[in-house]
Design an enzyme around this catalytic site. Sequence first.
Site, PDB file in Angstrom:
ATOM      1  N   THR A  73       0.908  -1.209   0.030  1.00  0.00           N
ATOM      2  CA  THR A  73      -0.137   0.143  -0.039  1.00  0.00           C
ATOM      3  C   THR A  73       1.037   1.250  -0.101  1.00  0.00           C
ATOM      4  O   THR A  73       1.783   0.893   0.391  1.00  0.00           O
ATOM      5  CB  THR A  73      -1.010  -0.143   1.259  1.00  0.00           C
ATOM      6  OG1 THR A  73      -1.813  -1.137   1.380  1.00  0.00           O
ATOM      7  CG2 THR A  73      -1.393   1.511   1.265  1.00  0.00           C
ATOM      8  N   THR A 113       3.883   3.822  -3.580  1.00  0.00           N
ATOM      9  CA  THR A 113       5.108   3.286  -4.512  1.00  0.00           C
ATOM     10  C   THR A 113       4.514   2.164  -4.858  1.00  0.00           C
ATOM     11  O   THR A 113       5.092   1.414  -6.321  1.00  0.00           O
ATOM     12  CB  THR A 113       6.032   3.249  -3.824  1.00  0.00           C
ATOM     13  OG1 THR A 113       6.862   4.331  -3.033  1.00  0.00           O
ATOM     14  CG2 THR A 113       7.846   2.140  -4.358  1.00  0.00           C
ATOM     15  N   ASP A 129       5.972  -4.372  -1.199  1.00  0.00           N
ATOM     16  CA  ASP A 129       5.186  -3.240  -0.485  1.00  0.00           C
ATOM     17  C   ASP A 129       6.730  -1.740  -0.593  1.00  0.00           C
ATOM     18  O   ASP A 129       7.444  -1.951  -0.459  1.00  0.00           O
ATOM     19  CB  ASP A 129       5.178  -3.516   0.977  1.00  0.00           C
ATOM     20  CG  ASP A 129       4.028  -2.313   1.485  1.00  0.00           C
ATOM     21  OD1 ASP A 129       3.918  -1.746   1.221  1.00  0.00           O
ATOM     22  OD2 ASP A 129       3.616  -3.530   2.516  1.00  0.00           O
ATOM     23  N   ALA A 158       8.256   1.464   1.704  1.00  0.00           N
ATOM     24  CA  ALA A 158       8.711   1.475   3.312  1.00  0.00           C
ATOM     25  C   ALA A 158       8.515   2.997   3.723  1.00  0.00           C
ATOM     26  O   ALA A 158       8.786   3.498   2.899  1.00  0.00           O
ATOM     27  CB  ALA A 158       9.955   0.846   3.916  1.00  0.00           C
ATOM     28  N   LYS A 170       7.457   1.192   8.540  1.00  0.00           N
ATOM     29  CA  LYS A 170       6.706   1.278   7.563  1.00  0.00           C
ATOM     30  C   LYS A 170       4.804   1.640   8.347  1.00  0.00           C
ATOM     31  O   LYS A 170       4.712   1.607   9.689  1.00  0.00           O
ATOM     32  CB  LYS A 170       5.609  -0.236   6.995  1.00  0.00           C
ATOM     33  CG  LYS A 170       7.091  -0.524   6.149  1.00  0.00           C
ATOM     34  CD  LYS A 170       5.677  -2.198   5.280  1.00  0.00           C
ATOM     35  CE  LYS A 170       5.232  -2.031   4.590  1.00  0.00           C
ATOM     36  NZ  LYS A 170       5.103  -0.925   3.835  1.00  0.00           N
ATOM     37  N   GLY A 171       3.516   1.581   7.852  1.00  0.00           N
ATOM     38  CA  GLY A 171       2.779   2.322   8.360  1.00  0.00           C
ATOM     39  C   GLY A 171       1.741   4.216   7.961  1.00  0.00           C
ATOM     40  O   GLY A 171       0.865   4.634   8.256  1.00  0.00           O
ATOM     41  N   GLY A 225       1.379   4.550   5.687  1.00  0.00           N
ATOM     42  CA  GLY A 225      -0.348   5.156   4.648  1.00  0.00           C
ATOM     43  C   GLY A 225      -1.383   4.143   6.174  1.00  0.00           C
ATOM     44  O   GLY A 225      -2.669   4.451   4.811  1.00  0.00           O
ATOM     45  N   GLU A 265      -0.261  -5.049   6.180  1.00  0.00           N
ATOM     46  CA  GLU A 265       0.617  -5.245   4.837  1.00  0.00           C
ATOM     47  C   GLU A 265       1.870  -5.734   6.494  1.00  0.00           C
ATOM     48  O   GLU A 265       2.647  -6.791   5.745  1.00  0.00           O
ATOM     49  CB  GLU A 265       1.656  -3.915   5.608  1.00  0.00           C
ATOM     50  CG  GLU A 265       0.655  -3.253   4.686  1.00  0.00           C
ATOM     51  CD  GLU A 265       1.360  -1.677   4.712  1.00  0.00           C
ATOM     52  OE1 GLU A 265       1.367  -0.938   3.339  1.00  0.00           O
ATOM     53  OE2 GLU A 265       1.841  -0.774   5.638  1.00  0.00           O
TER      54      GLU A 265
END
Length: 262
Positions: free
Chosen positions: A33, A36, A89, A91, A102-103, A105, A111
Amino acid sequence: MTGALSPIDKAKFVAAKRAAEFVEDGMRVGLGTGSTAAWLVRCLGEMVRDDGLKFRGVPTSTRTAELAREVGIEVISLDEARWLDITIDGADEFDADLALIKGGGGALLQEKIVATASDQMVVIADAAKEVEHLGAFPLPVELIPFGWQTTQALIEETLVSMDVMGRNATLRMNGDRPFITDEGNHILDLHLGRIGNARQLAMVLNQVPGVVENGLFIDICDQVVVGFGDGRVEVRDINAGTVTEDRLDFVEDDNLFSDLGD
Ligand code: 5RP
């Protein structure tokens, strides 16, 4: 079209395009998510359409699921897939050991579950995401809404004995309301400045009642594909200890470069 892309977007695009080459026929693929990861989904959609690539994707958020379906990727749930060949994914930060924050978003929970259920996790990132020490980017922690202020107080108390520079925690907002994750939870962003011991912090945070998961990904990522604004790409493999370099040309393609919503 591509002339309108900023160097950061070009870097994200080339990282995503290079990582899309890891996907092979028959694979079950975790789809990340963020902006990128959205490039990745677009690139994979193009490979499905133009090259006949056949794979099934497990998205890590409702917005990735929508985009994946839109570009023609077959979407399945993690329960249907059970285990994945690869997850790709983005980062917010990565260090030399490929530990991640991460996170950004807000999708860290799905994830982390999806990445952990994969034979390999590949991070795609622009070069600015590389850091010597994690922590300049606020660390997202997902909390259940019940008693979240008590959970916040417990986290702040816990941080006193942790090797971090700052201890300020803020509830993530969406306008004037708390941000709500796909699982109906809140996110607390921890402004730590510098994290001395990310492994310890990740374990301790998850012990606090009310915490569902934190955005530290330790020993989960296997490779990072780093993109640069001039089209250069570096693939670093932490297990093999190798670094390979490549260069990708920007090819103008209206389908790929228009309407990128994320
Ligand atoms: C979403 C994430 C993203 O991967 C992270 O925020 C990076 O986003 P972007 O690719 O837009 O820079 O963890 O929860």
